[in-house]
Design a protein around this motif. Structure first.
Motif, PDB file in Angstrom:
ATOM      1  N   THR A 268       0.811  -1.222   0.000  1.00 45.74           N
ATOM      2  CA  THR A 268       0.000   0.000   0.000  1.00 45.74           C
ATOM      3  C   THR A 268       0.843   1.271   0.000  1.00 45.74           C
ATOM      4  O   THR A 268       0.302   2.375   0.157  1.00 45.74           O
ATOM      5  CB  THR A 268      -0.934   0.024   1.222  1.00 45.74           C
ATOM      6  N   LEU A 274      -1.223   4.930  -1.387  1.00 39.05           N
ATOM      7  CA  LEU A 274      -1.233   4.808  -2.843  1.00 39.05           C
ATOM      8  C   LEU A 274      -1.726   6.063  -3.552  1.00 39.05           C
ATOM      9  O   LEU A 274      -1.232   6.407  -4.623  1.00 39.05           O
ATOM     10  CB  LEU A 274      -2.113   3.620  -3.260  1.00 39.05           C
ATOM     11  N   ASN A 280       3.589   6.371  -6.073  1.00 38.99           N
ATOM     12  CA  ASN A 280       2.719   5.240  -5.734  1.00 38.99           C
ATOM     13  C   ASN A 280       1.418   5.203  -6.514  1.00 38.99           C
ATOM     14  O   ASN A 280       0.817   4.132  -6.657  1.00 38.99           O
ATOM     15  CB  ASN A 280       2.400   5.250  -4.239  1.00 38.99           C
TER      16      ASN A 280
END
Length: 345
Positions: A268, A274, A280
Motif C-alpha cells: 500500500t 497509494l 505510488n
C-alpha cells in the motif's frame, strides 16, 4: 472521390497508431492527478480516469484488428503494439522499479517517451506498408498451438490458484475490513505458500506461465478473434508484464536490493499510501488491472473449456460476461481496501 479515399486511408493509418500515441501520455496523466489533488478533486479524478482509458483503447483497437479474417503482417504487428498498450500500467511500474535499481541517469518518464514514440512511429509505418497485403495464410491454417502446451498452461494455472493465487486474493479481499484482518490472513497463508518447497515451485510455475503465455500470444496474434478471445489474449499480454514485474519487485527489489518486508505496508506504499504519493499512484491501475485481468483470464479459459465439453456457446458467453463483471467488482473491492476504505463489521 479518389482524394477522399486517400484521406480516409491516411486517417486509418493514424487510427491504428493511436494506442502507442495514447500511451505516451500515460505518466503525465498520473502526474496531473497528483498535481491536481491540492486544488481540485474533480480534475484529479478526471486525469486518473483518462489514464485508464489508455489500456482500454489499446484493447478496443486490438479487438477491431482481430475482426479481420485475413490479417496482414502489419495488422499482426499493430495488434501486438495494442496489447503492449493494454499492459502499459504494468510496464510503467516495472520501468520505474528497474530504472531506480539501476540508478539510471535517464528518468523512467524519459525512457517511457523514447519507447512509445518509437512504437508509435513503427506502428504507423507498418500500416502504411500494409497497402500490399501479405496474407498469413500459412499461419492461419496451422493449429492454434500445441495441445500439450495449452493443457500444460492450464494445469500450471490451476496449481498456481491452489498453491498461491486463491489465498493471496482472499488475503487482499480481507483488506476491505481492516489492515489487521489482512495481516492475520497473510500470516496464516504464508505458512503454506512461503514454504521451502512450495515457494520455489510457485516461482517455476509463474515462469512457465509467462514463457508459455508468450508463445500462445504470439501464435494467436495471427488469427481472427472475437471479443472474448481478444480479451483473453489482451489479459494474457498484461499478465506477462505484471507477473515478471511483480516478481522482480518482490524477490529482487524488496528482498535483495532494499531489504524490506513485502507486507501490507509494501503493497500500500506506506506511510504516504497509494493515492497521495506521486510515485505510488501508478500502482493503483497496475494492481486493479492485475486483479481484474487475471480473474477475467481464468473466466475466459473456463468458457473455452465449457464449450469444448459441449456447453452451448450462448450460455457460456452469458456466464463469461457475469464472470468478467464479477472480476471488475472484486478488483474494485481489493483496491478500495488498499486505498484506505474499510467496512466496519
Amino acid at each position: 472521390m479518389k482524394n477522399f479515399r486517400v484521406l480516409q486511408k491516411e486517417q486509418s493509418h493514424w487510427a491504428y497508431a493511436t494506442p502507442a500515441i495514447a500511451a505516451i501520455f500515460y505518466p503525465f496523466l498520473l502526474k496531473a492527478y497528483h498535481a491536481a489533488l491540492s486544488f481540485s478533486v474533480t480534475v484529479a479524478v478526471t486525469s486518473f480516469l483518462l489514464s485508464l482509458v489508455i489500456p482500454v483503447h489499446g484493447f478496443l483497437v486490438a479487438w477491431d484488428l482481430g475482426k479481420k479474417s485475413a490479417p496482414t503482417s502489419a495488422d499482426v504487428f499493430l495488434k501486438q503494439i495494442s496489447w503492449l498498450t493494454v499492459a502499459s500500467p504494468a510496464i510503467f511500474v516495472a520501468d520505474g522499479v528497474v530504472t531506480y535499481m539501476l540508478g539510471s541517469s535517464l528518468s523512467d518518464t524519459t525512457l517511457w517517451l523514447i519507447f512509445w514514440i518509437l512504437a508509435a512511429a513503427a506502428g504507423w509505418l507498418a500500416h502504411m506498408k500494409s497497402s500490399r497485403p501479405v496474407l498469413l495464410s500459412r499461419v492461419a491454417n496451422m493449429p492454434t498451438y500445441s495441445p500439450l502446451l495449452r493443457v500444460a498452461h492450464g494445469i500450471s494455472a490451476l496449481l498456481i490458484i491452489v498453491l498461491f493465487l486463491g489465498m493471496h486474493l482472499t488475503n487482499h479481499l480481507a483488506g476491505i475490513f481492516s489492515e489487521q484482518q489482512h495481516r492475520h490472513l497473510m500470516d496464516l497463508f504464508r505458512v503454506i505458500y512461503r514454504g521451502h518447497i512450495v515457494e520455489p515451485a510457485i516461482i517455476v510455475l509463474f515462469l512457465f506461465q509467462t514463457v508459455s503465455g508468450i508463445a500462445l500470444v504470439q501464435k494467436l496474434s495471427a488469427r481472427p478473434a472475437d471479443f472474448f478471445r481478444s480479451l483473453q489474449i489482451a489479459s494474457g499480454a498484461y499478465l506477462i508484464f505484471f507477473v515478471l514485474g511483480h516478481m522482480n519487485s518482490v524477490f529482487i527489489y524488496a528482498r535483495k536490493f532494499a531489504g524490506i518486508k513485502t507486507d501490507w505496508d509494501f503493497a500500500t506504499g506506506a506511510p504516504t499510501g497509494l493515492i497521495h504519493d506521486a510515485w505510488n499512484i501508478r500502482l493503483v491501475p497496475h494492481y486493479y488491472l492485475g486483479v481484474f485481468l487475471v480473474l477475467s483470464h481464468l473466466t475466459l479459459a473456463a468458457r473455452l473449456i465449457a464449450i469444448s465439453h459441449g456447453a452451448r456457446p450462448e450460455r457460456a458467453n452469458v456466464l463469461a460476461v457475469i464472470g468478467i463483471v464479477s472480476s471488475a467488482v472484486v478488483a474494485l473491492v481489493i483496491m478500495l481496501g488498499m486505498c484506505g476504505v474499510h467496512v466496519s463489521t
